[in-house]
Enzyme design. Structure first.
Site, short mmCIF file in Angstrom:
data_model
loop_
_atom_site.label_atom_id
_atom_site.label_comp_id
_atom_site.label_asym_id
_atom_site.label_seq_id
_atom_site.Cartn_x
_atom_site.Cartn_y
_atom_site.Cartn_z
N ASN A 111 -6.97 -7.06 -6.98
CA ASN A 111 -7.17 -5.66 -7.37
C ASN A 111 -5.89 -5.07 -7.92
OD1 ASN A 111 -6.13 -3.09 -5.74
ND2 ASN A 111 -6.19 -4.81 -4.28
N PHE A 115 -3.99 3.14 -6.52
CA PHE A 115 -4.09 4.36 -5.70
C PHE A 115 -5.03 5.39 -6.33
CE2 PHE A 115 0.36 4.10 -3.46
CZ PHE A 115 -0.09 3.03 -2.72
N SER A 178 2.10 -1.51 -1.85
CA SER A 178 1.12 -1.76 -2.90
C SER A 178 1.84 -2.29 -4.13
CB SER A 178 0.38 -0.48 -3.28
OG SER A 178 -0.32 -0.72 -4.49
N ASN A 180 0.65 -2.16 -7.03
CA ASN A 180 0.02 -1.55 -8.21
C ASN A 180 0.57 -0.18 -8.59
OD1 ASN A 180 -1.76 -3.79 -8.50
ND2 ASN A 180 -2.89 -3.00 -6.74
N THR A 181 1.59 0.28 -7.90
CA THR A 181 2.32 1.48 -8.32
C THR A 181 3.75 1.03 -8.62
OG1 THR A 181 0.95 2.96 -6.98
CG2 THR A 181 3.12 3.77 -7.60
N LYS A 214 3.54 -0.23 6.42
CA LYS A 214 2.80 -1.42 5.95
C LYS A 214 3.63 -2.17 4.92
CE LYS A 214 -1.70 -2.83 4.15
NZ LYS A 214 -3.08 -2.36 3.90
N ASN A 243 0.12 -6.29 3.29
CA ASN A 243 -0.65 -5.87 2.11
C ASN A 243 -1.03 -7.11 1.28
OD1 ASN A 243 -1.66 -4.12 0.01
ND2 ASN A 243 -0.24 -2.56 0.75
#
Ligand code: FMN
Length: 352
Positions: A111, A115, A178, A180-181, A214, A243
């Site tokens: 994925n 966010f 994450s 993805n940021t 996390k 994560n």
């Protein structure tokens, strides 16, 4: 009811991944209150941690319920706790679609959602409507917070989200892992992390909502040493390990080249190794929550033996449907009995 739900899950499996997810949330929002109240869990699965009494250690990981729309429905499916989010202060759309890919042969998902969420006011309104954990209606609900992609002061974003949402949650997770940021994982560096945690703990006040951080599974030994050191020094309550990964172990499915975070079966080994390493560093001074590739009671038990007091899963639910939760709990209870343990707590960390 359960087999009906699993039948529904097999139909959803034919739809594009994100469409299926949106539909699942819509169905849970409507049908959730009709789900039967869950059966009691075996006493061996009860866990005392973070000042809370968990009916069982199997939690729903962040990312499924980004806006805290259905935590009570997920508790009714048998989860011992539900982590909502990631929530950012302001609503944001996330990355362009498609951004969620099933890797069916690998029992994995990639994925790069980025966010996507309705912002903290939406999550707050949803959380305010839920029953609370002490009357057993809402179940234990954690809230996972993050920074907006276009934020100029990311640490201030965590503070803002924490102040707004902590009073509505049983615990708060500071998500700095994450992939993805862009740049977010830089907050795992020692100095940044110290500043971030210091800011959040200062905002906590006398309510003392438990705070967890996390982390990613893609950290080297030095980074793990530093995170353990900062976590112990600042006095946070726990760590979630881990994560999704940006690593790409050998994979068979067509989508293996997609950018983003990989979760599910291929993440089990690496995330469990990091968890065990973290347990060796922090002992029982921090609560560790193990996540990454759990799809059976034996997997959950391995995380517990590696050092986790609680576990979380998401990806296996995509493939197995909601009946998975009950299955994992009964298999886990059998593992404990087989090895002569009367409680989860007795098995925590014995492999570390
Ligand atoms: C589609 C998807 C979205 C996710 N979104 C988030 C998120 O918003 N915040 C977060 O901390 N973790 C997020 N995660 C990571 C999960 O919470 C979990 O740590 C990871 O997927 C490993 O567990 P699993 O292998 O059981 O899925 C997401 C995972 C998936 C598959």
């Amino acid at each position: 009811m359960r087999s009906f739900l699993d039948f529904g899950a097999s139909l959803l499996a034919r739809l594009p991944a994100e469409t299926a997810h949106d539909l699942t949330l819509a169905l849970l929002g409507r049908a959730g209150p009709l789900l039967p109240r869950r059966l009691g869990d075996p006493p061996s699965l009860r866990v005392q941690a973070l000042g809370l009494s968990f009916p069982n250690p199997v939690g729903l990981a962040a990312g499924f319920d980004k806006n805290a729309a259905v935590p009570a429905a997920m508790a009714r499916l048998g989860f011992g706790f539900v982590e909502c989010g990631t929530v950012t202060p302001r609503a944001q759309g996330g990355n362009p679609k498609p951004r969620l890919f099933r890797l069916r042969q690998d029992r994995a998902v990639i994925n790069r959602m980025g966010f996507n969420n309705g912002g903290m006011e939406k999550a707050a309104a949803n959380l305010a409507r839920r029953g609370n954990s002490s009357n057993g209606i809402g179940g234990i609900t954690g809230i996972n917070i993050g920074a907006n992609k276009d934020s100029v002061d990311r640490i201030a974003d965590y503070r803002t989200a924490f102040v707004r949402l902590a009073p509505l949650a049983d615990y708060v997770t500071v998500n700095i892992s994450s992939p993805n940021t862009p740049g977010l994982r830089g907050l795992q560096n020692k100095d940044e992390l110290g500043r971030l945690i210091g800011t959040v703990l200062e905002a906590r006040g006398p309510a003392r909502t438990p705070v967890l951080v996390k982390i990613a599974p893609d950290l080297d030994e030095t980074a793990l040493d530093e995170i353990a050191g900062v976590a112990l020094m600042t006095g946070i309550d726990g760590l979630i390990v881990s994560n999704t990964t940006i690593a790409r172990p050998p994979l068979q499915s067509a989508h293996y080249r997609e950018a983003g975070g990989l979760s599910g079966a291929p993440l089990f080994g690496p995330s469990t190794a990091i968890l065990r390493g973290m347990r060796r560093r922090v002992g029982n001074r921090l609560v560790l929550i193990g996540a990454g590739g759990i799809a059976s009671g034996a997997d959950a038990y391995a995380k517990i033996r590696a050092g986790a007091s609680l576990v979380q899963l998401y990806t296996a639910l995509v493939y197995e449907g909601p009946g998975l939760v009950t299955r994992i709990k009964s298999e886990l209870a059998e593992c404990l009995t087989r090895d002569g343990y009367e409680s989860v707590a007795e098995a925590v960390g014995i492999d570390a």
